[in-house]
Design an enzyme around this catalytic site. Structure first.
Site, PDB file in Angstrom:
ATOM      1  N   GLU A 132      46.382 -54.226 -40.127  1.00  0.00           N
ATOM      2  CA  GLU A 132      45.011 -53.935 -40.586  1.00  0.00           C
ATOM      3  C   GLU A 132      44.968 -52.687 -41.473  1.00  0.00           C
ATOM      4  O   GLU A 132      44.104 -51.819 -41.332  1.00  0.00           O
ATOM      5  CB  GLU A 132      44.068 -53.744 -39.382  1.00  0.00           C
ATOM      6  CG  GLU A 132      44.056 -54.896 -38.401  1.00  0.00           C
ATOM      7  CD  GLU A 132      43.279 -56.110 -38.904  1.00  0.00           C
ATOM      8  OE1 GLU A 132      42.925 -56.143 -40.099  1.00  0.00           O
ATOM      9  OE2 GLU A 132      43.040 -57.024 -38.094  1.00  0.00           O
TER      10      GLU A 132
ATOM     11  N   LYS B 216      49.258 -63.258 -39.280  1.00  0.00           N
ATOM     12  CA  LYS B 216      49.866 -61.962 -39.597  1.00  0.00           C
ATOM     13  C   LYS B 216      50.588 -61.344 -38.392  1.00  0.00           C
ATOM     14  O   LYS B 216      51.637 -60.717 -38.556  1.00  0.00           O
ATOM     15  CB  LYS B 216      48.814 -60.990 -40.135  1.00  0.00           C
ATOM     16  CG  LYS B 216      47.699 -60.630 -39.169  1.00  0.00           C
ATOM     17  CD  LYS B 216      46.673 -59.734 -39.831  1.00  0.00           C
ATOM     18  CE  LYS B 216      45.528 -59.397 -38.887  1.00  0.00           C
ATOM     19  NZ  LYS B 216      45.960 -58.634 -37.721  1.00  0.00           N
ATOM     20  N   THR B 217      50.045 -61.526 -37.181  1.00  0.00           N
ATOM     21  CA  THR B 217      50.706 -60.961 -36.004  1.00  0.00           C
ATOM     22  C   THR B 217      52.055 -61.628 -35.779  1.00  0.00           C
ATOM     23  O   THR B 217      53.027 -60.973 -35.390  1.00  0.00           O
ATOM     24  CB  THR B 217      49.813 -61.116 -34.761  1.00  0.00           C
ATOM     25  OG1 THR B 217      48.534 -60.521 -35.017  1.00  0.00           O
ATOM     26  CG2 THR B 217      50.441 -60.426 -33.561  1.00  0.00           C
TER      27      THR B 217
ATOM     28  N   ARG C 278      35.354 -66.544 -38.255  1.00  0.00           N
ATOM     29  CA  ARG C 278      35.618 -66.552 -36.811  1.00  0.00           C
ATOM     30  C   ARG C 278      35.539 -67.971 -36.261  1.00  0.00           C
ATOM     31  O   ARG C 278      36.026 -68.246 -35.163  1.00  0.00           O
ATOM     32  CB  ARG C 278      34.591 -65.706 -36.042  1.00  0.00           C
ATOM     33  CG  ARG C 278      34.487 -64.230 -36.371  1.00  0.00           C
ATOM     34  CD  ARG C 278      35.804 -63.522 -36.386  1.00  0.00           C
ATOM     35  NE  ARG C 278      36.332 -63.458 -37.742  1.00  0.00           N
ATOM     36  CZ  ARG C 278      37.585 -63.151 -38.040  1.00  0.00           C
ATOM     37  NH1 ARG C 278      38.452 -62.898 -37.095  1.00  0.00           N
ATOM     38  NH2 ARG C 278      37.990 -63.115 -39.299  1.00  0.00           N
TER      39      ARG C 278
END
Length: 660
Positions: A215, A29-30, A594
Site C-alpha cells: 500500500e 498483491k499479497t 469491494r
C-alpha cells in the site's frame, strides 16, 4: 510459481534494484509479496532475518505473517520482519533511543494523551474544542511531513500555522520531559536520526537487506523518507500499491510519492497487475470508467475472466429513512431466500452519521449487524487505567500516566492537589512521580491528599520491585489487584455479571501480554500494545457489516450496498470546496471494487435540515458510470417484475414454512 500469472511472476523474479508494482484492486498483491519473500530466501539472495515487509495496519501484517508461515514452514517464517511502519519505527527507537534523545522505557502517547497536553497548552478549560483539534491536526501534519518544530515554524504560511508551530515546540518539550513520544514521532524521529547519522543509516541497510512495502500509495512524506533511508541509493525494494486507491490525503498520505519514486530512482522498473480475481466484469467496467476521469501517469485497466454478473442496481429513495428500509428489506430477502450468511453483506457510507437510520431499519426487521468503529477493547476505561499504571511502572517520567494512575481508583487526590503537585514538580525540575515521593513536596499538600499520595507511591514502589521476578501477564494481574482497580470495578458494577465482564477485560489484557515474544519485557509489550489501532479487534462475526468507505479498504464482500450517493455527501461538500474531487472519486472506486457478486448504489431525493425539506441531487459520479452497466428502478419493467415475483415466492415459502 505456475499458479502466478505472467505479471505476478515477473514481479516475484525481479530481485535486484527498485521495483514498483502497480496492483489494481483484487489483483493478488499479497500473493506476490509472500511469493517474493519465499523466492528471495530460496534463491539465497537474502536470509530471512534481512527481509522486511511493511504494511499499514496490524490486521494486514497479521494476515501476511500467517500466509508467510504457511508458505515457508519453519524458522525462516519467524525471522522475516513483517510489521507496520509504526511498529518498525518503535523497534528502531527501542534500539537507537540514545541517538533520538530518549531513555529506555519511553512511553507512547495515545490520541487522548496528546489531546490533553495540547488542551493544557492552549489554556486548559478555557480552550475551545475546535481550536484544540485544529492545532492537534496541524502538529500531526507537520510531523507526518517529517518536520521538527523549528522546521514547522519556518514553513508556516499563516498566523494559524505559526501559532500551531509554537504550540508544537512546547508540546515536544513536554514529551521530552516525560521521556515520551507520540504516534507520529515513531516515524519522524527515526527519519531524523537516519538523516543526521549516516553511519546508523548504513548499519540499518545492512540489517534490512531487502524491503517490501505494501500500500505504498498511502505513505506520507515522513514514511517515504524512511523508505529512502532504509533502501539507500541502490534501492533494493519492492513497493506495491495502487494510485487509484489513495484515499488518505486528509491524514497526510501523498500519492505523488509514487511519481517521486521514479525521480529518486531512475532505474525503477514498473509492473502492472491488472487481472482482478474478485469482481464480476460488469463491476470492473463501471470502476474502470469512473476512475478514468482522474489523471493518470500509469493507466491501468482491470479485467477478469469471470462472467459479466448482474447489473449495478441504482435506487432513488424518498429520504434516508426510506433508503435504509429498502436496504434492510433487500438484505433480509436475499439472506433468507438464498440462504446466504449475514456476513456476506456490507453497507458502506461516506460518514458515520449516516448509520443511524440504517441501524433503526435493521433492528425493525431483525437483521443482525455490526457497526465498525464502535467502542473497542483498548478504549474501555479499565483497560486504559491499567495501561496507565504499566506506563508509569516502566517510565517514572511519564506525568500523563501518573495523573491517570493516581486517580484510578480515587484516593483523596483531586484536581487541585495534582495542580499543586505539578507546580512543585516543575519548580524542582522533576517528574510528578518523583515529587510525590518527596517529603518536602508532601508537606505542602493537605494531609489527606498527602496520605493518599504516600499510599499510591508505596504501591508503585512495591510493584516496580516485583517486575523483574514475574511474567508480564502476572504483572498485569498483580497490578489489577494491588492497585485497587479490581475492587473499584466491583464497587462500580451493578451486578456480578457486569463485574465479571469488566474484570474479564483485564484478564484478556494479561493473556495478551503472555502471548508476547520470548524475552519481551513489560515495557516492550506496552509499546506494542500502544500501536494497536481502534479496529484491530473489531470482528463482526456472522453479522451484516456497516462501515465507512475509508474503513472498507482491503476488504471484500459478495453483496455490497453504497448508500448516500448524493452530491455534497459523495462527493463530500468539504472535498468539493477544497478541490479534492479526485480523492472522492477514488473513494467511490474503492467502494465499488469491494463487491464480488452484486452491487447496489442508492441516493435520497430529500433531506430535512433545520425543520425544512431540502432537495438533493444524485452524485455527479453516476454520470461517469456507463448506463448499460446500471439497472435503475422502473427503467426495466421486465427485470422489476421478475424481482417482485421472486420476492413474492420467497414470502410464500416463508409462510408455508411456518405451517410446516
Amino acid at each position: 510459481m505456475d499458479f502466478l500469472n505472467p505479471p505476478q511472476r515477473a514481479a516475484v523474479l525481479h530481485c535486484e534494484g527498485p521495483l514498483l508494482v502497480l496492483a489494481g484492486a483484487g489483483s493478488g498483491k499479497t500473493r506476490v509479496i509472500v511469493e517474493k519473500i519465499a523466492h528471495l530466501i530460496a534463491t539465497g539472495r537474502y536470509p530471512a532475518r534481512r527481509i522486511a515487509a511493511i504494511t499499514f495496519t496490524n490486521k494486514s501484517a497479521k494476515e501476511m505473517r500467517e500466509r508467510v508461515a504457511k508458505r515457508l514452514h519453519g524458522s525462516d517464517a519467524d525471522e522475516v520482519t513483517i510489521c507496520t511502519f509504526h511498529a518498525l519505527g518503535l523497534k528502531f527507537l527501542q534500539i537507537e533511543h540514545a541517538a533520538a534523545g530518549l531513555k529506555r522505557g519511553f512511553s507512547i502517547f495515545d490520541a487522548d494523551d496528546a489531546h490533553a497536553q495540547i488542551k493544557d497548552l492552549l489554556g486548559g478549560t478555557t480552550a475551545k474544542p475546535d481550536d484544540i483539534e485544529d492545532v492537534k491536526n496541524l502538529i500531526s501534519r507537520a510531523k507526518n511531513g517529517g518536520l521538527s518544530p523549528e522546521q514547522a515554524a519556518m514553513a508556516a504560511r499563516s498566523s494559524r500555522e505559526k501559532n500551531a508551530a509554537m504550540v508544537y515546540a512546547l508540546y515536544q518539550a513536554r514529551l521530552t520531559a516525560f521521556n515520551a513520544v507520540d504516534f507520529d514521532d515513531l516515524i519522524r524521529l527515526p527519519v531524523q536520526v537516519l538523516e543526521e547519522h549516516p553511519d546508523l543509516a548504513l548499519a540499518w541497510r545492512e540489517r534490512i537487506g531487502y524491503l517490501l512495502v505494501d500500500e505504498c500509495q498511502d505513505t506520507n512524506d515522513a514514511q517515504y523518507r524512511l523508505l529512502k533511508q532504509l533502501a539507500g541509493p541502490r534501492g533494493n525494494f519492492t513497493c506495491v500499491g495502487d494510485d487509484d486507491q489513495s484515499i488518505y490525503a486528509w491524514r497526510g498520505a501523498n500519492p505523488e510519492n509514487l511519481q517521486q519514486m521514479g525521480r529518486d530512482y531512475p532505474a525503477l522498473e514498473i509492473i502492472k497487475l491488472e487481472q482482478n480475481y474478485r469482481c464480476s466484469n460488469r463491476v470492473l467496467r463501471a470502476a474502470n470508467a469512473l476512475i478514468a476521469n482522474n489523471p493518470h501517469e500509469h493507466l491501468k485497466t482491470l479485467w477478469s475472466d469471470q462472467a459479466d454478473g448482474e447489473r449495478i442496481r441504482v435506487w432513488e429513495c424518498r429520504n434516508s429513512e426510506h433508503e435504509a428500509e429498502k436496504v434492510a428489506a433487500e438484505i433480509q430477502f436475499i439472506a433468507t431466500s438464498r440462504r446466504v450468511p449475514w456476513s456476506d453483506f456490507c453497507i458502506l457510507f461516506r460518514g458515520n452519521f449516516q448509520s443511524r437510520p440504517l441501524e433503526k431499519a435493521m433492528q425493525l426487521v431483525g437483521v443482525p449487524y455490526h457497526l465498525s468503529g464502535g467502542t473497542v477493547f483498548l478504549e474501555r476505561q479499565e483497560v486504559k487505567d491499567t495501561l496507565a499504571w504499566l506506563r508509569l511502572l516502566v517510565n517514572p517520567d511519564d506525568d500523563t500516566a501518573f495523573m491517570r494512575a493516581v486517580q484510578s481508583p480515587k484516593r483523596e487526590v483531586g484536581a487541585g492537589t495534582l495542580a499543586k503537585l505539578a507546580e512543585l514538580a516543575s519548580s524542582k525540575g522533576m517528574p510528578m512521580a518523583q515529587a510525590a515521593e518527596s517529603l518536602g513536596a508532601l508537606s505542602q499538600l493537605p494531609p489527606r491528599a498527602a496520605n493518599g499520595l504516600s499510599r499510591f507511591t508505596d504501591i508503585v514502589r512495591d510493584l516496580r520491585m516485583q517486575m523483574s521476578g514475574i511474567s508480564s501477564g502476572d504483572l498485569v494481574r498483580r497490578l489489577a489487584k494491588d492497585s485497587g482497580l479490581l475492587s473499584e470495578l466491583r464497587n462500580q458494577s451493578k451486578d456480578e455479571a457486569g463485574y465479571q465482564r469488566r474484570a474479564g477485560n483485564l484478564e484478556e489484557l494479561a493473556q495478551w501480554f503472555e502471548k508476547g515474544p520470548r524475552g519481551a519485557t513489560a515495557a516492550d509489550m506496552a509499546g506494542q500494545l500502544a500501536l494497536l489501532s481502534r479496529n484491530d479487534k473489531d470482528d463482526g462475526g456472522n453479522q451484516v457489516r456497516m462501515m465507512t468507505l475509508h474503513a472498507s479498504k482491503g476488504l471484500e464482500f459478495p453483496y455490497v450496498f453504497i448508500v448516500g450517493c448524493e452530491d455534497g455527501v459523495l462527493p463530500h461538500q468539504v472535498s468539493l470546496d477544497e478541490g479534492m474531487v479526485q480523492e472522492e472519486r477514488r473513494l467511490l472506486y474503492v467502494g465499488i471494487t469491494r463487491a464480488k457478486v452484486q452491487l447496489w448504489m442508492s441516493y435520497s431525493k430529500l433531506t430535512r435540515k433545520f425543520g425544512e425539506h431540502i432537495r438533493l441531487k444524485p452524485s455527479r459520479f453516476f454520470a461517469e458510470i456507463p448506463a448499460q452497466e446500471i439497472q435503475r428502478d422502473g427503467a426495466d419493467p421486465v427485470a422489476d417484475a421478475a424481482h417482485k415475483k421472486e420476492r413474492a415466492q420467497a414470502g410464500l415459502a416463508a409462510i408455508e414454512a411456518l405451517f410446516d
